[in-house]
Design a protein around this motif. Structure first.
Motif: not given
Length: 412
Positions: A42, A239, A370
């Motif tokens: 991520k 996201w 992230g």
């Protein structure tokens, strides 16, 4: 030129801006595929998302400065050709540094668009129609975000993740060539002056340009509020599809569509109404446009928190829709509010600096999510949910800055 040509300009720019956002959004829609195919974590995906924004932000002041001195039509259409070609090359990527590089180049190409296009629109639309024109243009942002995400994900499921980039890039190249003969360059400040006045065509020196931009505290307050709003916006742009896949079990194409549609279609509904409201309120009091924006952020903060902490699909969809309606109130006046304090020959540079502040700071949003997903106390998706909810604080701070800016504007 017909009396309606000023609205034809908005339509032409609408399609260019559509591809501007479809091209940049298509990458986020295929993050789950890239994670599976290339093993990106991520934080690496956040880096891919932020690479675009950092270069976009870094190049914006130069883009605005150039836009105040050359034909804006050439920057708009030349930029479209450049970023569309880079979009095509995204389909050739196979390593992390490839993705980071093409996203950075995409950011460089697209950074010329908004300073030039908003300056051009302001020379066709005076204060009585400016919010409505820019709000109508803003709807292309939502359409490009929704369709870029959905089509990119749907094509990835059926034909592979590369196909969406070939489609959007190719169509953008064709569009730029078609519009080259249709889009016309107005004189600087044309909408501000009486028919018998002679507009000053000489560009301002750099020092005078900066003084024209920062002569009032309203402008830096608007820029800082844009940073806060963009910090939240970039989180959702980057996201949301991944969030819906991992927390609510959406399939990739459904997540690509839902992650963009509920927020941005709601914004598309509210933004023209907000533009009309802002135009009318600005005739009654200075800073009226800014108050409409502040209301959107203050109301939207609760729904940002609600998205992060939703536990069921109906709850998250409801919160996303309400957030989108509030976001449209803010988006309607991003550049219209700014231009109320900026003279025509400095508007490109002002928009460029605003993009640097807003997107440079906003680029930290995807990286924050992230990082928080990997380093929180819970599972990755629990950490992501909590981090998304914290975005409400950025909205509240930005709303306070706008209230102060509106008060300063009313005192001028």
């Amino acid at each position: 030129m017909s009396r309606n040509y000023k609205w034809h300009v908005v339509v032409m720019l609408w399609f260019i801006c559509f591809f501007n956002y479809a091209d940049r959004q298509a990458i986020s829609a295929v993050f789950p595929v890239l994670q599976k195919e290339f093993g990106f974590d991520k934080l690496q995906l956040g880096l891919i998302g932020s690479a675009f924004m950092w270069v976009y932000a870094a190049g914006a002041p130069l883009a605005g400065f150039i836009g105040d001195r050359v034909r804006r039509k050439d920057l708009i259409l030349g930029g479209c050709v450049f970023w569309s070609f880079v979009t095509v090359t995204t389909g050739w990527c196979g390593k992390l540094w490839h993705f980071v590089t093409v996203r950075a180049l995409e950011g460089f190409g697209e950074t010329f668009y908004f300073p030039a296009s908003m300056s051009l629109v302001s020379d066709y639309h005076d204060k009585t129609t400016r919010s409505r024109a820019m709000a109508a243009h803003q709807s292309s942002v939502y359409a490009g975000t929704v369709l870029g995400s959905w089509i990119g994900a749907a094509l990835a499921e059926r034909f592979g993740w590369r196909s969406g980039f070939y489609l959007f890039g190719g169509l953008g190249l064709v569009l730029a060539l078609v519009l080259y003969k249709l889009l016309r360059e107005p004189k600087r400040g044309e909408s501000e002056r009486n028919p018998n006045e002679v507009a000053p065509e000489v560009a301002l020196p750099l020092g005078e340009t900066l003084r024209a931009i920062f002569r009032t505290p309203v402008v830096p307050l608007l820029m800082l509020a844009f940073l806060g709003a963009n910090f939240v916006a970039t989180i959702f742009l980057t996201w949301t599809p991944t969030f819906l896949v991992e927390k609510f079990g959406f399939k990739l194409a459904a997540a690509g569509l839902s992650g963009a549609a509920f927020i941005h279609l709601a914004s598309a509904v509210s933004v023209p109404l907000a533009g009309l409201m802002a135009d009318r309120l600005s005739q009654k009091r200075r800073g009226g446009r800014i108050l409409v924006q502040a209301a959107g952020l203050l109301l939207g903060a609760g729904f940002v928190w609600g998205i992060g902490h939703a536990t069921t699909t109906p709850l998250v969809i409801g919160a996303m829709t309400a957030f989108g309606l509030c976001k449209g109130l803010y988006d309607s006046g991003i550049f219209a509010s700014l231009y109320d304090s900026i003279e025509p020959r400095a508007r490109g540079t002002a928009a460029g600096i605003m993009n640097t502040v807003g997107w440079g700071g906003g680029a930290l949003g995807p990286l924050f999510i992230g990082w928080a997903s990997k380093n929180g106390a819970g599972t990755e998706i629990e950490n992501m949910s909590n981090a998304i909810g914290l975005g409400a604080l950025a909205y509240v701070v930005a709303a306070v800055l706008l209230v102060i800016a509106a008060k300063k504007a009313s005192q001028r």
